[in-house]
Design a protein around this motif. Structure first.
Motif, PDB file in Angstrom:
ATOM      1  N   ALA A 179     -48.847  19.015  22.095  1.00 36.99           N
ATOM      2  CA  ALA A 179     -48.545  17.598  21.983  1.00 36.99           C
ATOM      3  C   ALA A 179     -49.639  16.804  22.695  1.00 36.99           C
ATOM      4  O   ALA A 179     -50.347  17.314  23.558  1.00 36.99           O
ATOM      5  CB  ALA A 179     -47.180  17.307  22.605  1.00 36.99           C
ATOM      6  N   ALA A 180     -49.777  15.535  22.308  1.00 32.97           N
ATOM      7  CA  ALA A 180     -50.806  14.693  22.920  1.00 32.97           C
ATOM      8  C   ALA A 180     -50.532  14.538  24.414  1.00 32.97           C
ATOM      9  O   ALA A 180     -49.394  14.484  24.858  1.00 32.97           O
ATOM     10  CB  ALA A 180     -50.816  13.323  22.248  1.00 32.97           C
ATOM     11  N   GLY A 181     -51.592  14.456  25.196  1.00 36.75           N
ATOM     12  CA  GLY A 181     -51.447  14.261  26.627  1.00 36.75           C
ATOM     13  C   GLY A 181     -51.429  15.573  27.384  1.00 36.75           C
ATOM     14  O   GLY A 181     -51.638  16.642  26.826  1.00 36.75           O
ATOM     15  N   PRO A 182     -51.180  15.514  28.697  1.00 34.50           N
ATOM     16  CA  PRO A 182     -51.170  16.732  29.514  1.00 34.50           C
ATOM     17  C   PRO A 182     -50.109  17.701  29.026  1.00 34.50           C
ATOM     18  O   PRO A 182     -49.077  17.320  28.498  1.00 34.50           O
ATOM     19  CB  PRO A 182     -50.839  16.206  30.924  1.00 34.50           C
ATOM     20  CG  PRO A 182     -51.156  14.754  30.891  1.00 34.50           C
ATOM     21  CD  PRO A 182     -50.908  14.306  29.486  1.00 34.50           C
ATOM     22  N   SER A 183     -50.359  18.970  29.229  1.00 35.29           N
ATOM     23  CA  SER A 183     -49.413  19.984  28.753  1.00 35.29           C
ATOM     24  C   SER A 183     -49.159  21.004  29.855  1.00 35.29           C
ATOM     25  O   SER A 183     -49.834  21.043  30.873  1.00 35.29           O
ATOM     26  CB  SER A 183     -49.965  20.680  27.508  1.00 35.29           C
ATOM     27  OG  SER A 183     -51.222  21.255  27.775  1.00 35.29           O
ATOM     28  N   ASP A 184     -48.181  21.826  29.621  1.00 34.84           N
ATOM     29  CA  ASP A 184     -47.787  22.866  30.545  1.00 34.84           C
ATOM     30  C   ASP A 184     -48.961  23.803  30.806  1.00 34.84           C
ATOM     31  O   ASP A 184     -49.527  24.369  29.862  1.00 34.84           O
ATOM     32  CB  ASP A 184     -46.620  23.622  29.907  1.00 34.84           C
ATOM     33  CG  ASP A 184     -45.995  24.646  30.828  1.00 34.84           C
ATOM     34  OD1 ASP A 184     -46.673  25.113  31.750  1.00 34.84           O
ATOM     35  OD2 ASP A 184     -44.826  24.973  30.600  1.00 34.84           O
ATOM     36  N   PRO A 185     -49.372  23.996  32.059  1.00 33.89           N
ATOM     37  CA  PRO A 185     -50.504  24.895  32.324  1.00 33.89           C
ATOM     38  C   PRO A 185     -50.218  26.339  31.956  1.00 33.89           C
ATOM     39  O   PRO A 185     -51.137  27.145  31.912  1.00 33.89           O
ATOM     40  CB  PRO A 185     -50.725  24.736  33.833  1.00 33.89           C
ATOM     41  CG  PRO A 185     -49.418  24.252  34.373  1.00 33.89           C
ATOM     42  CD  PRO A 185     -48.835  23.402  33.296  1.00 33.89           C
ATOM     43  N   GLU A 186     -48.952  26.669  31.704  1.00 34.22           N
ATOM     44  CA  GLU A 186     -48.625  28.038  31.309  1.00 34.22           C
ATOM     45  C   GLU A 186     -48.820  28.273  29.817  1.00 34.22           C
ATOM     46  O   GLU A 186     -48.720  29.402  29.341  1.00 34.22           O
ATOM     47  CB  GLU A 186     -47.172  28.347  31.696  1.00 34.22           C
ATOM     48  CG  GLU A 186     -46.950  28.290  33.207  1.00 34.22           C
ATOM     49  CD  GLU A 186     -45.478  28.236  33.586  1.00 34.22           C
ATOM     50  OE1 GLU A 186     -44.639  28.502  32.719  1.00 34.22           O
ATOM     51  OE2 GLU A 186     -45.185  27.909  34.752  1.00 34.22           O
ATOM     52  N   ILE A 187     -49.081  27.214  29.059  1.00 33.43           N
ATOM     53  CA  ILE A 187     -49.290  27.368  27.623  1.00 33.43           C
ATOM     54  C   ILE A 187     -50.565  28.162  27.386  1.00 33.43           C
ATOM     55  O   ILE A 187     -51.624  27.871  27.944  1.00 33.43           O
ATOM     56  CB  ILE A 187     -49.394  26.005  26.926  1.00 33.43           C
ATOM     57  CG1 ILE A 187     -48.070  25.258  27.046  1.00 33.43           C
ATOM     58  CG2 ILE A 187     -49.775  26.183  25.461  1.00 33.43           C
ATOM     59  CD1 ILE A 187     -48.127  23.841  26.568  1.00 33.43           C
ATOM     60  N   THR A 188     -50.464  29.173  26.566  1.00 32.00           N
ATOM     61  CA  THR A 188     -51.588  30.042  26.263  1.00 32.00           C
ATOM     62  C   THR A 188     -52.078  29.740  24.857  1.00 32.00           C
ATOM     63  O   THR A 188     -51.284  29.770  23.911  1.00 32.00           O
ATOM     64  CB  THR A 188     -51.148  31.520  26.342  1.00 32.00           C
ATOM     65  OG1 THR A 188     -50.737  31.790  27.674  1.00 32.00           O
ATOM     66  CG2 THR A 188     -52.272  32.454  25.953  1.00 32.00           C
ATOM     67  N   GLY A 189     -53.352  29.439  24.709  1.00 35.70           N
ATOM     68  CA  GLY A 189     -53.912  29.364  23.370  1.00 35.70           C
ATOM     69  C   GLY A 189     -53.969  30.758  22.777  1.00 35.70           C
ATOM     70  O   GLY A 189     -53.530  31.742  23.374  1.00 35.70           O
ATOM     71  N   ILE A 190     -54.497  30.858  21.601  1.00 33.16           N
ATOM     72  CA  ILE A 190     -54.588  32.159  20.958  1.00 33.16           C
ATOM     73  C   ILE A 190     -55.703  32.961  21.617  1.00 33.16           C
ATOM     74  O   ILE A 190     -56.848  32.524  21.696  1.00 33.16           O
ATOM     75  CB  ILE A 190     -54.854  32.005  19.452  1.00 33.16           C
ATOM     76  CG1 ILE A 190     -53.708  31.214  18.809  1.00 33.16           C
ATOM     77  CG2 ILE A 190     -54.986  33.368  18.785  1.00 33.16           C
ATOM     78  CD1 ILE A 190     -53.954  30.822  17.382  1.00 33.16           C
ATOM     79  N   VAL A 191     -55.345  34.138  22.120  1.00 37.37           N
ATOM     80  CA  VAL A 191     -56.336  35.008  22.770  1.00 37.37           C
ATOM     81  C   VAL A 191     -56.350  36.343  22.035  1.00 37.37           C
ATOM     82  O   VAL A 191     -55.384  36.715  21.364  1.00 37.37           O
ATOM     83  CB  VAL A 191     -56.020  35.213  24.265  1.00 37.37           C
ATOM     84  CG1 VAL A 191     -56.085  33.902  25.026  1.00 37.37           C
ATOM     85  CG2 VAL A 191     -54.653  35.854  24.447  1.00 37.37           C
ATOM     86  N   GLN A 192     -57.468  37.057  22.178  1.00 36.23           N
ATOM     87  CA  GLN A 192     -57.585  38.338  21.486  1.00 36.23           C
ATOM     88  C   GLN A 192     -58.267  39.354  22.379  1.00 36.23           C
ATOM     89  O   GLN A 192     -58.924  39.031  23.357  1.00 36.23           O
ATOM     90  CB  GLN A 192     -58.362  38.166  20.172  1.00 36.23           C
ATOM     91  CG  GLN A 192     -59.804  37.716  20.327  1.00 36.23           C
ATOM     92  CD  GLN A 192     -60.788  38.876  20.523  1.00 36.23           C
ATOM     93  OE1 GLN A 192     -60.512  40.009  20.119  1.00 36.23           O
ATOM     94  NE2 GLN A 192     -61.913  38.578  21.148  1.00 36.23           N
TER      95      GLN A 192
END
Length: 591
Positions: free
Chosen positions: A45-58
């Motif tokens: 979502a727009a704006g600051p986000s949860d620092p625990e959110i993980t983008g896609i990693v491989q």
């Protein structure tokens, strides 16, 4: 407005097109080399986000992961991986550690993870998707079939429902539970019949076009932990410090602190773990008009004693927003919290200005239930005479004259009728009540769990679906503002220790916490008895403001006999929450 903190999604389907993201897309990974095709999608979502959110990693071009992850005992897991592989991973993110754990141990990796997480992991060689939710359900995860043979998984129920409108038939049993209890007793249900919630401590595996769900962990406490007083105190302080250290942000941390023992103990342990009182800020909600409590007084004593900043917030007007129905806020599922959504939003925005991470002190009330009779009966059955004698004497001395006076009064009144089990609200549709056998459902308190021999109520309480329901409410707060909630008492090291401590004498009036905090909290707080609110904070505002009119033409009459629904003024105080559920459901159905 439908608040959404973040979305990750995974689609596995041989024919389905790429799903459009509902917000700014970080990146999308598609594996199309072999059937079925897989889409990993991560949005924010727009704006600051949860620092625990993980983008896609491989990892190694074979393993892909997307989700929300915060690991406990991270260093211990890294050391165990290093011993197994001969490599060190101290610079890796939590998501990369999860991938390495899977690459090392396969599906057994989930048994090595502890913390707050929900994620989806794709193994491109095995053509297998693994989706996991943490052991107590701090982070939510949902799944549904996509087409004839596909699967879609996401941490956002709203996102799934919006993109698969054909799957939005309602689950009558979920709705009936909500109208009776305020939450569903089945942790795998959602308000939608065709969209499922992955229960806490479960792993979903999808391969060969057929998903399977299995439980990978169960809360089990065998023998009590036998230590001396100093040993119990030192162990509690140690595990609390570990739990807090794993959850501390780099800057300030907030404590939701009343004047009670649990939250003030958490504040004292946080000051000790952080090493700097200036890093800790507390906020105390108190009542000034509707109810008279002493939270402000005791919280101020603790703040001065610990040297931390304290913000006081009068809660009289926060429990109920008379304009809730016109705010334009819509939740993914019906929820009683809708009536305070706007005050919650304003509160969360203010908290985010003070600290990015906040601690919530729920846990000891359940873990330290004083189960004297069950514990003494267990010792008797084992013929553990020394411990039985010591526990009996401790119980006799601790109870005191006032306690025995109350017991004698109950004994003299033993012919009185026991309180009735919670009845089905009289306004529920009788056809629905009979079809779902709701009276029997409410009367069934076992829920299939084996009764624990010496701590039955405490262990059973943490197996109740009310816990993930409560914890998911914090995601709503996080969607309203850039604030992250963490729960140190629900760290498994803390929780399993508290449940392992013999309830006699250590659970009586939470003696363990009082002894552990003897030199860390003011004597007045340690001597204070638990002071529950005299009545629900909803009673006075509902009597004063009433409730909006029910919307015409909604589906509410499928579930409720509208002729039987009372006004707040005519509703018994104990039933106001269930009356509120009718209005919350009506609002949700009308959105």
């Amino acid at each position: 407005m439908r608040p959404v903190l973040s979305v990750f999604a995974v689609l596995v389907d041989s024919d389905a097109p790429l799903i459009a993201a509902g917000g700014p897309t970080d990146h999308v990974v598609q594996a199309r080399a072999r059937q079925p095709h897989v889409v990993l999608l991560s949005t924010r979502a727009a704006g600051p986000s949860d620092p625990e959110i993980t983008g896609i990693v491989q990892l190694a071009g074979r393993y892909w992961l997307v989700g929300r992850i915060r690991l406990d005992a991270r260093r211990a897991l890294q050391d165990k991986l290093a011993q197994q592989t001969g490599e060190h991973y101290h610079a890796r993110s939590d998501a990369q550690i999860c991938l390495q754990a899977y690459a090392t141990w396969g599906e057994a990796f989930i048994e090595e993870l502890a913390g707050d997480f929900c994620f989806a992991l794709w193994d491109d060689v095995r053509r297998c998707l693994l989706c996991a939710r943490d052991r107590l359900g701090v982070r939510p995860l949902f799944h549904a079939r996509a087409g004839g043979s596909g699967l879609v998984v996401s941490d956002s129920l709203a996102w799934l429902a919006d993109r698969f409108p054909a799957d939005r038939d309602l689950d009558d049993l979920w709705v009936a539970d909500f109208l009776c209890l305020g939450y569903s007793r089945d942790a795998d249900r959602t308000v939608y019949r065709r969209i499922s919630r992955l229960p806490p401590a479960h792993l979903l595996a999808f391969a060969d076009s057929e998903p399977t769900v299995r439980r990978y962990w169960r809360l089990e406490i065998d023998e009590p932990l036998w230590l001396g007083e100093r040993g119990y105190i030192e162990r509690f302080v140690d595990v609390a410090a570990q739990a807090i250290a794993d959850r501390l942000p780099d800057g300030r941390v907030g404590i939701a602190m009343s004047g009670g023992l649990d939250s003030t103990t958490l504040a004292a342990c946080t000051v000790r773990a952080s090493g700097d009182p200036a890093r800790v800020v507390a906020e105390c909600f108190h009542y000034e008009a509707a109810l008279h409590d002493q939270e402000k007084h005791f919280a101020a004593l603790v703040a001065r004693h610990l040297g931390i900043e304290l913000r006081l917030r009068a809660a009289d007007d926060l429990a109920y927003d008379p304009a809730w129905r016109t705010r334009g806020i819509h939740l993914a599922e019906p929820s009683l919290s809708i009536v305070r959504a706007e005050p919650d939003r304003q509160t969360a925005l203010g908290q985010a200005e003070l600290a990015p991470v906040w601690f919530f002190g729920e846990g000891p009330d359940n873990a330290l239930i004083y189960e004297r009779s069950a514990y003494l009966a267990w010792l008797l059955a084992r013929r553990d005479w020394p411990r039985l004698a010591a526990a009996t004497l401790s119980s006799l001395l601790a109870k005191g004259f006032d306690g025995w006076g109350a017991s004698l009064a109950r004994l003299g009144n033993r012919g009185a009728v026991a309180p009735a089990l919670q009845a089905v609200p009289p306004w529920l549709d009788r056809g629905l009540v009979e079809a779902l056998r709701l009276e029997a459902r409410l009367a069934d308190t076992s829920r299939g769990e084996q009764r624990h021999p010496w701590h039955p109520k405490a262990i059973a309480s943490f197996n109740d679906a009310i816990w993930p329901s409560l914890l998911e409410e914090f995601d709503f707060d996080a969607a309203l503002s850039p604030v992250v909630w963490r729960h140190p008492y629900l760290d498994l090291r803390v929780l399993e220790f508290l449940l392992s401590v013999p309830p006699v004498p250590w659970a009586r009036r939470k003696l363990l916490l009082r002894r552990a905090m003897r030199d860390r909290l003011p004597r007045a707080v340690l001597a204070r008895r638990k002071a529950p609110l005299a009545q629900s904070p909803l009673v006075e505002p509902l009597r004063r403001h009433g409730l909006p009119r029910l919307a015409p033409g909604s589906q509410l009459d499928r579930f409720v006999d509208l002729r039987q629904v009372p006004s707040p003024a005519a509703c018994p105080s104990d039933d106001l929450g269930r009356l509120l559920a009718v209005h919350a459901l009506d609002h949700w159905l009308s959105a």
